[in-house]
Design a protein around this motif. Structure first.
Motif, short mmCIF file in Angstrom:
data_model
loop_
_atom_site.label_atom_id
_atom_site.label_comp_id
_atom_site.label_asym_id
_atom_site.label_seq_id
_atom_site.Cartn_x
_atom_site.Cartn_y
_atom_site.Cartn_z
N LYS A 43 1.14 -1.04 0.57
CA LYS A 43 0.04 0.27 0.22
C LYS A 43 1.22 1.32 0.12
O LYS A 43 0.35 2.06 -0.52
N SER A 44 1.51 1.08 0.56
CA SER A 44 2.76 1.95 0.83
C SER A 44 3.19 2.39 -0.92
O SER A 44 3.48 3.61 -0.82
N LEU A 45 3.97 1.62 -0.99
CA LEU A 45 3.86 1.57 -3.03
C LEU A 45 3.20 2.49 -3.61
O LEU A 45 3.62 3.56 -4.47
N GLU A 46 2.03 1.89 -2.99
CA GLU A 46 0.84 2.20 -4.79
C GLU A 46 0.52 3.16 -4.46
O GLU A 46 0.39 4.67 -5.06
N ILE A 47 0.94 3.48 -3.14
CA ILE A 47 0.94 5.98 -2.65
C ILE A 47 1.53 6.39 -2.91
O ILE A 47 2.03 7.37 -3.68
N ALA A 48 3.27 6.31 -2.44
CA ALA A 48 4.14 6.79 -3.55
C ALA A 48 4.20 6.94 -5.33
O ALA A 48 4.39 8.03 -5.26
N GLU A 49 3.75 5.59 -5.84
CA GLU A 49 3.97 5.64 -6.98
C GLU A 49 2.94 6.37 -7.69
O GLU A 49 2.66 7.22 -8.58
N ALA A 50 1.48 6.91 -6.80
CA ALA A 50 0.41 8.03 -7.03
C ALA A 50 0.86 9.04 -6.85
O ALA A 50 0.38 10.07 -8.30
N GLY A 51 1.91 9.36 -5.94
CA GLY A 51 2.27 11.02 -6.02
C GLY A 51 3.14 10.65 -6.91
O GLY A 51 3.64 12.12 -7.45
N ARG A 52 4.52 9.57 -6.95
CA ARG A 52 5.46 9.98 -8.11
C ARG A 52 4.85 10.48 -9.77
O ARG A 52 5.41 11.39 -10.31
N THR A 53 3.23 10.21 -9.92
CA THR A 53 3.47 10.39 -11.45
C THR A 53 3.05 12.08 -11.42
O THR A 53 2.63 12.33 -12.78
N ARG A 54 2.28 12.40 -10.11
CA ARG A 54 2.23 13.95 -10.20
C ARG A 54 4.03 14.64 -10.33
O ARG A 54 3.95 16.32 -9.97
N PHE A 55 4.46 13.98 -9.26
CA PHE A 55 5.63 14.94 -8.32
C PHE A 55 6.96 14.03 -8.53
O PHE A 55 7.49 12.99 -8.43
N ALA A 56 7.57 13.83 -10.18
CA ALA A 56 8.58 12.37 -10.15
C ALA A 56 9.34 12.93 -9.47
O ALA A 56 10.17 11.93 -9.31
N ASN A 57 10.19 14.41 -9.73
CA ASN A 57 11.21 14.33 -8.97
C ASN A 57 11.08 14.90 -7.40
O ASN A 57 12.51 15.38 -6.95
N ASN A 58 10.00 14.39 -6.83
CA ASN A 58 10.57 14.92 -5.26
C ASN A 58 10.85 13.59 -4.69
O ASN A 58 10.85 12.12 -4.81
N ALA A 59 11.98 13.84 -3.61
CA ALA A 59 12.95 13.14 -3.12
C ALA A 59 12.49 12.05 -2.19
O ALA A 59 12.89 10.85 -1.89
N GLY A 60 11.26 12.85 -1.42
CA GLY A 60 10.65 11.61 -0.02
C GLY A 60 10.02 10.87 -1.08
O GLY A 60 10.52 9.76 -0.72
N LEU A 61 8.64 11.03 -2.39
CA LEU A 61 8.25 9.62 -3.01
C LEU A 61 9.62 8.73 -3.56
O LEU A 61 8.40 7.64 -3.64
N ASN A 62 10.13 8.97 -4.00
CA ASN A 62 11.57 8.54 -5.08
C ASN A 62 11.36 7.59 -3.77
O ASN A 62 12.24 6.40 -3.76
N ARG A 63 12.31 8.13 -2.50
CA ARG A 63 12.98 7.53 -1.37
C ARG A 63 11.76 6.14 -1.26
O ARG A 63 12.51 5.14 -0.97
#
Length: 473
Positions: free
Chosen positions: A212-232
């Protein structure tokens, strides 16, 4: 992970709460507010203007409250309170007046009194958003459940108000991450900011819900691809899910993130991803970077050396694996017998990969390590001795020298000394007596051999090997 930023509750919701002031009063309020601020609350300097304003708006709760707030803005709580009280007298149902009274007490760090004023604002003026909002703010740390309950009341008044995301952040800050996640789950993700995706994903990660954590992070990365926290978070979760090639890709995205400041944990996870992908040299490089970056973090050093030892062992670099393991032991506050058993297992794993003198050398090192464990951890001395007996048999598979003999004898002694034998002890005793019976038989000591075969039958009366050795049918 700790560096993930949260938006202050007040900053998020203040846009929903600006009170509406009649246009014909607005300009006078702006002028008097500017005068108070420019003169830093010096009443004497603007006495005439204040007098005129009060005379004009002596029956206008909105104007009086605005003047009181101007005084609070310059930290003049006495005048702020004067005008707040006057506003409430003029209109007992004017919510912003109660809110101002609450803000004055909050400024004085009187949380209980402030909370009571904000509660009163919601009672006297149920449509006023500020009362609910400020009550939630002032109680968010001390009583998050009460804060969220008040926001739920606000939801009935203003269905459009972002109650769920604010409630999630309140519970987040209070450390109740399960509750936080239950509110994040209700939020429309298309309206979430990058830091909110990161907070939501982090909570799920901390709950070990990696998918679930990955799913949420990936959803965020689709909009904020260069966000360090989400990539981490993508790196961490993909590694935990053993999706190592994808984890490496997420790690590389982290390295290319905007304004990234890497931590030892970042290098540790990327190293584990490389290790899982069998790219041991790159894994070791990442672990070494983590060691340097977190040189003063003892807990991190322990974690890194522990996995670094494993990677060296998998690579077949036994000396480096042992050196890393010893550094792990040196840095750890406490090492359990189970954790210490990793050392002999390093030697045993390598022994299975080689032959001849090298194999004997690693078996001997493993035996020595089990001996240390037996001395350091008396509670598992029987298990360590049992392992030494097995190694002795590997060193002497034909039972010529009796390399396992002293260990089986010691094992019998340790098991017999137990006040409460374990279920496994019976089988181990049978094994020990069988070995000794066979050993003495090979060395032509029939009396000693028969004595041990009989002990086997005392434990296992139907043991076919012992019966055959004793000539029984």
């Amino acid at each position: 992970m700790k560096a993930i930023k949260y938006l202050l509750i007040g900053a998020l919701i203040v846009v929903f709460s600006a009170p509406v002031v009649a246009q014909d009063v607005k300009s006078d309020i702006e002028k008097i507010t500017k005068l108070v601020k420019d003169n830093k609350g010096n009443t004497a300097a603007i006495q005439s203007e204040i007098k005129d304003f009060r005379k004009t708006y002596k029956k206008n709760a909105e104007a009086l409250t605005a003047l009181g707030r101007a005084y609070l803005d310059v930290k003049d709580t006495a005048n702020a309170q004067l005008f707040a009280e006057t506003a409430i007298k003029v209109n007992s149902k004017y919510g912003p007046g109660y809110v101002l009274m609450g803000d004055i007490d909050a400024f004085k760090d009187n949380g209980g009194e402030a909370s009571a004023w904000f509660e009163q604002a919601t009672v006297m003026d149920p449509q006023n958003v500020d009362g609910y909002r400020r009550y939630a703010q002032v109680n968010s740390k001390a009583n998050p459940a009460a804060a969220v309950a008040k926001l739920e009341e606000l939801r009935k008044v203003r269905p459009d108000y972002p109650v769920d995301i604010i409630s999630a952040e309140i519970y987040d800050k209070a450390g109740n991450i399960k509750k936080a996640v239950s509110y994040y789950d209700k939020v429309d993700r298309s309206k979430m900011e990058d830091y909110q995706f990161a907070a939501y994903s982090t909570d799920c990660y901390l709950l070990a819900d990696y998918q679930k954590s990955l799913e949420i992070a990936e959803a965020g990365r689709t909009r904020f691809a260069n966000n360090a926290g989400l990539n981490r978070l993508a790196l961490f979760n993909l590694t935990e899910l053993n999706r190592f090639p994808e984890a490496i890709a997420a790690g590389n995205a982290l390295l290319a993130s905007d304004k990234v400041k890497l931590s030892g944990n970042d290098h540790l996870y990327l190293g584990m991803a490389y290790s899982g992908n069998k790219d041991y040299d790159k894994a070791i490089d990442q672990f070494n970077k983590a060691i340097v970056l977190d040189a003063n973090n003892k807990a991190m050093q322990v974690k890194i050396y522990k996995v670094l030892s494993d990677v060296y062992a998998e690579k077949g670099d036994v000396d480096s694996a042992v050196a890393a393991f010893n550094k792990y032991v040196d840095n750890a506050d406490k090492v359990t017998a189970y954790e210490y058993s990793k050392l002999p297992n390093i030697y045993m794993a390598q022994a299975e990969k080689v032959t001849g003198a090298d194999q004997m050398k690693y078996y001997a090192e493993a035996d020595k390590a089990w001996g240390v464990i037996a001395d350091k951890f008396p509670s598992v001395a029987d298990y360590a001795t049992y392992q030494r007996a097995h190694i002795g048999y590997k060193l002497d598979p034909e039972t010529k020298t009796g390399a396992a003999k002293p260990h089986y004898e010691k094992l019998i002694e340790l098991i017999k000394a137990k006040s409460a034998p374990e279920d496994s002890d019976k089988a181990r005793l049978v094994e020990a007596y069988r070995y000794l019976g066979y050993y003495y038989m090979l060395h032509n000591d029939k009396a000693q051999a028969n004595e041990n075969w009989k002990k086997v039958l005392e434990i296992d009366p139907e043991n076919a090997t012992a019966k055959q050795a004793l000539g029984m049918k």
